[in-house]
Every structure is written in structure tokens, then in C-alpha cells.
Design a protein around this motif. Structure first.
Motif, PDB file in Angstrom:
ATOM      1  N   VAL A  89       0.671  -1.124  -0.320  1.00  0.00           N
ATOM      2  CA  VAL A  89       0.155   0.270   0.321  1.00  0.00           C
ATOM      3  C   VAL A  89       0.998   1.315   0.088  1.00  0.00           C
ATOM      4  O   VAL A  89       1.768   1.664   0.748  1.00  0.00           O
ATOM      5  N   LEU A  90       0.639   2.220  -0.671  1.00  0.00           N
ATOM      6  CA  LEU A  90       1.497   3.609  -1.434  1.00  0.00           C
ATOM      7  C   LEU A  90       0.651   4.647  -0.354  1.00  0.00           C
ATOM      8  O   LEU A  90      -0.890   3.980  -0.946  1.00  0.00           O
ATOM      9  N   VAL A  91       1.091   5.206   0.700  1.00  0.00           N
ATOM     10  CA  VAL A  91       0.406   5.831   1.793  1.00  0.00           C
ATOM     11  C   VAL A  91       0.563   7.159   0.928  1.00  0.00           C
ATOM     12  O   VAL A  91       1.414   7.816   0.883  1.00  0.00           O
ATOM     13  N   GLY A  92      -0.617   8.162   0.640  1.00  0.00           N
ATOM     14  CA  GLY A  92      -0.337   9.658  -0.004  1.00  0.00           C
ATOM     15  C   GLY A  92      -0.695  10.546   0.684  1.00  0.00           C
ATOM     16  O   GLY A  92      -0.647  10.173   2.017  1.00  0.00           O
ATOM     17  N   ASP A  93      -1.959  11.192   1.025  1.00  0.00           N
ATOM     18  CA  ASP A  93      -2.761  12.804   1.179  1.00  0.00           C
ATOM     19  C   ASP A  93      -3.436  11.849   2.391  1.00  0.00           C
ATOM     20  O   ASP A  93      -4.539  11.431   1.615  1.00  0.00           O
ATOM     21  N   ALA A  94      -3.283  11.481   3.474  1.00  0.00           N
ATOM     22  CA  ALA A  94      -4.058  10.412   4.596  1.00  0.00           C
ATOM     23  C   ALA A  94      -4.222  11.092   5.899  1.00  0.00           C
ATOM     24  O   ALA A  94      -2.544  11.199   6.404  1.00  0.00           O
ATOM     25  N   SER A  95      -5.617  11.017   6.495  1.00  0.00           N
ATOM     26  CA  SER A  95      -4.997  11.374   8.094  1.00  0.00           C
ATOM     27  C   SER A  95      -4.228   9.984   8.438  1.00  0.00           C
ATOM     28  O   SER A  95      -4.358   9.164   8.187  1.00  0.00           O
ATOM     29  N   THR A  96      -3.948  10.685   9.339  1.00  0.00           N
ATOM     30  CA  THR A  96      -4.050   9.207  10.773  1.00  0.00           C
ATOM     31  C   THR A  96      -4.563   8.720  10.969  1.00  0.00           C
ATOM     32  O   THR A  96      -4.454   7.283  10.876  1.00  0.00           O
ATOM     33  N   ASP A  97      -5.958   9.505  10.690  1.00  0.00           N
ATOM     34  CA  ASP A  97      -6.911   8.055  11.600  1.00  0.00           C
ATOM     35  C   ASP A  97      -7.144   7.298  10.343  1.00  0.00           C
ATOM     36  O   ASP A  97      -7.606   5.800  10.593  1.00  0.00           O
ATOM     37  N   ALA A  98      -7.676   7.807   9.258  1.00  0.00           N
ATOM     38  CA  ALA A  98      -7.045   6.764   8.093  1.00  0.00           C
ATOM     39  C   ALA A  98      -6.431   5.700   7.565  1.00  0.00           C
ATOM     40  O   ALA A  98      -6.529   4.588   7.559  1.00  0.00           O
ATOM     41  N   VAL A  99      -5.540   6.478   8.181  1.00  0.00           N
ATOM     42  CA  VAL A  99      -3.946   5.116   7.737  1.00  0.00           C
ATOM     43  C   VAL A  99      -4.242   4.112   9.190  1.00  0.00           C
ATOM     44  O   VAL A  99      -3.957   2.588   9.362  1.00  0.00           O
ATOM     45  N   ALA A 100      -4.626   4.638  10.321  1.00  0.00           N
ATOM     46  CA  ALA A 100      -5.074   3.152  11.591  1.00  0.00           C
ATOM     47  C   ALA A 100      -6.183   2.733  11.368  1.00  0.00           C
ATOM     48  O   ALA A 100      -6.338   1.604  11.719  1.00  0.00           O
ATOM     49  N   ALA A 101      -6.975   2.935  10.895  1.00  0.00           N
ATOM     50  CA  ALA A 101      -8.380   2.053  10.301  1.00  0.00           C
ATOM     51  C   ALA A 101      -8.090   1.419   9.447  1.00  0.00           C
ATOM     52  O   ALA A 101      -8.840   0.601   9.836  1.00  0.00           O
ATOM     53  N   LEU A 102      -6.495   1.866   7.984  1.00  0.00           N
ATOM     54  CA  LEU A 102      -6.821   1.052   7.527  1.00  0.00           C
ATOM     55  C   LEU A 102      -5.980  -0.390   7.868  1.00  0.00           C
ATOM     56  O   LEU A 102      -6.392  -1.201   7.300  1.00  0.00           O
ATOM     57  N   ILE A 103      -4.649   0.286   8.912  1.00  0.00           N
ATOM     58  CA  ILE A 103      -3.450  -1.219   9.394  1.00  0.00           C
ATOM     59  C   ILE A 103      -4.711  -1.789  10.044  1.00  0.00           C
ATOM     60  O   ILE A 103      -4.630  -3.134  10.496  1.00  0.00           O
ATOM     61  N   GLU A 104      -5.660  -1.841  11.209  1.00  0.00           N
ATOM     62  CA  GLU A 104      -6.235  -2.734  11.615  1.00  0.00           C
ATOM     63  C   GLU A 104      -7.509  -3.268  10.964  1.00  0.00           C
ATOM     64  O   GLU A 104      -7.138  -3.873  10.843  1.00  0.00           O
ATOM     65  N   GLY A 116       8.445   8.990   5.893  1.00  0.00           N
ATOM     66  CA  GLY A 116       6.720   8.251   5.810  1.00  0.00           C
ATOM     67  C   GLY A 116       6.290   8.416   7.057  1.00  0.00           C
ATOM     68  O   GLY A 116       5.555   7.507   7.517  1.00  0.00           O
ATOM     69  N   ALA A 117       5.865   9.889   7.352  1.00  0.00           N
ATOM     70  CA  ALA A 117       5.389  10.392   8.899  1.00  0.00           C
ATOM     71  C   ALA A 117       4.493   9.677   8.715  1.00  0.00           C
ATOM     72  O   ALA A 117       3.636   9.367   9.942  1.00  0.00           O
ATOM     73  N   THR A 118       2.945   9.289   7.750  1.00  0.00           N
ATOM     74  CA  THR A 118       1.615   9.634   7.516  1.00  0.00           C
ATOM     75  C   THR A 118       1.611   8.045   7.721  1.00  0.00           C
ATOM     76  O   THR A 118       0.818   7.457   8.728  1.00  0.00           O
ATOM     77  N   PRO A 119       2.182   7.117   7.272  1.00  0.00           N
ATOM     78  CA  PRO A 119       2.213   5.264   7.946  1.00  0.00           C
ATOM     79  C   PRO A 119       2.628   5.440   8.755  1.00  0.00           C
ATOM     80  O   PRO A 119       1.855   4.423   9.593  1.00  0.00           O
ATOM     81  N   VAL A 120       3.580   5.680   9.276  1.00  0.00           N
ATOM     82  CA  VAL A 120       4.078   5.639  10.593  1.00  0.00           C
ATOM     83  C   VAL A 120       3.033   6.181  11.991  1.00  0.00           C
ATOM     84  O   VAL A 120       2.991   5.917  13.018  1.00  0.00           O
ATOM     85  N   ASN A 121       2.533   7.644  11.433  1.00  0.00           N
ATOM     86  CA  ASN A 121       1.944   7.733  12.777  1.00  0.00           C
ATOM     87  C   ASN A 121      -0.014   6.915  11.938  1.00  0.00           C
ATOM     88  O   ASN A 121      -0.231   6.940  13.824  1.00  0.00           O
ATOM     89  N   GLY A 122       0.221   6.692  11.577  1.00  0.00           N
ATOM     90  CA  GLY A 122      -1.011   6.011  10.937  1.00  0.00           C
ATOM     91  C   GLY A 122      -0.830   4.947  12.393  1.00  0.00           C
ATOM     92  O   GLY A 122      -1.586   3.445  12.902  1.00  0.00           O
ATOM     93  N   LEU A 123       0.686   3.937  12.131  1.00  0.00           N
ATOM     94  CA  LEU A 123       1.057   2.474  12.599  1.00  0.00           C
ATOM     95  C   LEU A 123       0.933   2.868  14.882  1.00  0.00           C
ATOM     96  O   LEU A 123       0.702   2.298  14.913  1.00  0.00           O
ATOM     97  N   LEU A 124       1.695   3.796  15.222  1.00  0.00           N
ATOM     98  CA  LEU A 124       1.599   4.136  16.134  1.00  0.00           C
ATOM     99  C   LEU A 124       0.266   4.059  16.977  1.00  0.00           C
ATOM    100  O   LEU A 124      -0.119   4.142  18.074  1.00  0.00           O
ATOM    101  N   ARG A 125      -0.516   4.723  16.597  1.00  0.00           N
ATOM    102  CA  ARG A 125      -1.737   4.861  17.130  1.00  0.00           C
ATOM    103  C   ARG A 125      -2.730   3.079  17.033  1.00  0.00           C
ATOM    104  O   ARG A 125      -3.614   2.691  18.000  1.00  0.00           O
ATOM    105  N   THR A 126      -2.830   2.172  15.776  1.00  0.00           N
ATOM    106  CA  THR A 126      -2.567   1.052  15.847  1.00  0.00           C
ATOM    107  C   THR A 126      -1.831   0.300  16.669  1.00  0.00           C
ATOM    108  O   THR A 126      -2.993  -0.586  17.632  1.00  0.00           O
ATOM    109  N   ALA A 127      -1.232   0.626  16.584  1.00  0.00           N
ATOM    110  CA  ALA A 127       0.017  -0.365  18.150  1.00  0.00           C
ATOM    111  C   ALA A 127      -0.377   0.021  19.156  1.00  0.00           C
ATOM    112  O   ALA A 127      -0.212  -0.415  19.849  1.00  0.00           O
ATOM    113  N   ALA A 128      -0.703   0.801  19.308  1.00  0.00           N
ATOM    114  CA  ALA A 128      -0.908   2.120  21.377  1.00  0.00           C
ATOM    115  C   ALA A 128      -2.340   0.840  21.085  1.00  0.00           C
ATOM    116  O   ALA A 128      -2.533   0.804  22.250  1.00  0.00           O
TER     117      ALA A 128
END
Length: 274
Positions: free
Chosen positions: A154-169, A219-231
Motif C-alpha cells: 500500500v502506498l500512502v499519499g494524502d491521508a489522515s492518521t485516523d485513515a491510516v490507522a483504520a486501514l492498518i487495523e 514516511g511520517a503518515t504511515p508511521v503515525n497510523g502505525l503508532l495509533r494502531t500499535a497503541a
């Protein structure tokens, strides 16, 4: 056509060797030489850099060495990384049904590929993937440390942390699934400035604080999403390696920062004997 299509290696011979034997030898040497800052339990997720192997390979090897005990367990790898060559709104999956490297082909996880297409912020488009290096450079490492696995790139472009976290989840899966976030750290600062900035960034990640910007990690956008999901899953981050190109193969005037971080289940504390 999309069903049988192959995404060929785009940066073999540039970011890593195009010759299979040379590539296997380099990977073997990198993995054998990796000495992580901390010994950790096999991770559920990793953050790894994505530069040419002579620059970031030693740092990436620390993370993939941690994955090695899961060799026969991992059957699916979900990879998220930033787009370097083409702007993407939301997320982009490839239409191609396998990715190829000098070590062979890796099939796409068809079930996950189909399910993610239900998201309105995701497109299926080979173009952003065609020349993108951030996911491709992870594949030879994965092909070396794992037995057989499918891929969800998955390539991540303009996306919110919530959206990335939801995708990872949605693709988190069980112990058969490894999450890989591809990201370098700061770019083109002096050696000492990069050391200071990258340490602050890593400390923020280790504190599980999202809100990173792209000047801190590409890769801040996917990193932010991972942090949310990992927590949410109670994972604990562990720093395995932090260096920059001035430590590996470049000069120290303008460097790029790299870190490998593993996210693992917490280790239960042994009961104290009195």
C-alpha cells in the motif's frame, strides 16, 4: 490483464544488486553483521528505512534479523510506504498481482487486495508503484528471512492518521501477518544536526506519540497510523538501530537518517521471589 500482471523490479542494479548471487551474498552479510541495540521478542510490526543497501541496509538488517524467528509463521506481509514519484490521494494498491525481484516473485494477497478496495479513499493504480523504491527494497530482505508469504503493498499519499490507522487495523490479522512501515528519517542536514533531530524523532516514536511531520520522517503518515494502531493493541516499541548515511557510506555534509524499530507484545514480568 491485471489478474496476471507482474510488477517488475524497478530499482535492482541501483538500490540493490541486480545479480541474484551478489544480492544473496550482500543480504547474508548484512543480516550476519547486524547487532541490534536491544534483543526483542519477534515483532508484529517494524519500521525500516528504504535507501540503497550500502546506505541503509545495515540498519534495515537489524529489523529483519528480529523477524527471522518468525520465518515459518509469517504468511502475509502488509507494507505501507510514502509515494516519492507520484502524488496519491489517500492510498494506492497495484493492479499487478505479483512483485518481482532478482530473488523471484511474491504474489499479492488477493483477499486483502479485494477487501481494501471497499475503501472510498483507495485506488487501484499501477502507476504510483511502477518506479517506487520504498516498498521494493524491502522485498529481498523479506524473501531472505521468510519462507513463503503473500504481499499487500500500500502506498500512502494524502491521508489522515485516523485513515491510516483504520486501514492498518483492517489488515492487522493474527500471528501470520507482519506489518512493515517503510520510512527514512530526516534528509540533507549536517551529520550532527541529523543526529539530534533523528534522536528526537525516534524518542517520539518510542513514546508512541503520533503527529510526526514529513521533515522528521518521509514516511511520517504511515508511521503515525502505525503508532495509533500499535497503541490500541498494547504493543511496545523497541529501537534496534539508529544511524545515518554519514555512518554507513556517505559524506557527513548532507546526510539521510535511518532507524529500525520493532513493535512487540509486552514481555510479562517474572514474579519476584522473596
Amino acid at each position: 490483464m491485471a489478474i496476471a500482471s507482474i510488477r517488475p523490479a524497478a530499482v535492482a542494479g541501483q538500490f540493490y544488486p541486480a545479480d541474484e548471487r551478489v544480492l544473496r551474498m550482500q543480504l547474508s552479510e548484512l543480516l550476519a553483521s547486524a547487532v541490534p541495540l536491544e534483543q526483542v521478542a519477534p515483532p508484529k510490526a517494524i519500521i525500516v528505512p528504504h535507501a540503497g543497501y550500502i546506505y541503509s541496509g545495515p540498519v534495515a538488517a537489524a529489523a529483519y534479523g528480529a523477524v527471522l524467528p518468525l520465518r515459518s509463521q509469517i504468511r502475509r506481509v502488509v507494507m505501507l510506504g510514502p509515494t516519492h514519484r507520484m502524488a496519491v490521494n489517500g492510498f494506492a494498491l497495484p493492479a499487478a498481482q505479483s512483485f518481482e525481484t532478482p530473488l523471484g516473485r511474491v504474489a499479492i494477497d488477493r483477499e486483502g487486495w479485494s477487501e481494501l478496495q471497499q475503501r472510498p479513499d483507495l485506488t487501484v493504480d499501477d502507476r504510483p508503484h511502477a518506479y517506487e523504491h520504498c516498498l521494493e527494497v524491502q522485498l529481498p530482505f523479506l524473501q531472505t528471512v521468510l519462507e513463503r508469504f503473500t504481499l499487500l503493498p500500500v502506498l500512502v499519499g494524502d491521508a489522515s492518521t485516523d485513515a491510516v490507522a483504520a486501514l492498518i487495523e483492517s489488515v492487522w490479522g493474527g500471528p501470520e501477518t507482519l506489518i512493515v512501515i517503510s520510512s527514512d528519517l530526516s534528509h540533507f542536514h549536517s551529520y550532527q544536526q541529523a543526529q539530534c533531530q533523528d534522536r528526537e524523532t525516534v524518542d517520539r516514536i518510542l513514546a508512541m506519540r503520533s503527529g510526526l511531520g514529513h521533515e522528521q520522517a518521509c514516511g511520517a503518515t504511515p508511521v503515525n497510523g502505525l503508532l495509533r494502531t500499535a497503541a490500541r493493541h498494547g504493543l511496545v516499541p523497541h529501537l534496534l538501530d539508529i544511524r545515518n548515511s554519514g555512518d554507513t557510506a556517505g559524506d557527513r555534509n548532507r546526510v539521510v537518517g535511518y532507524a529500525s524499530i520493532a513493535f512487540c507484545d509486552p514481555v510479562p514480568h517474572a514474579s519476584k521471589q522473596h
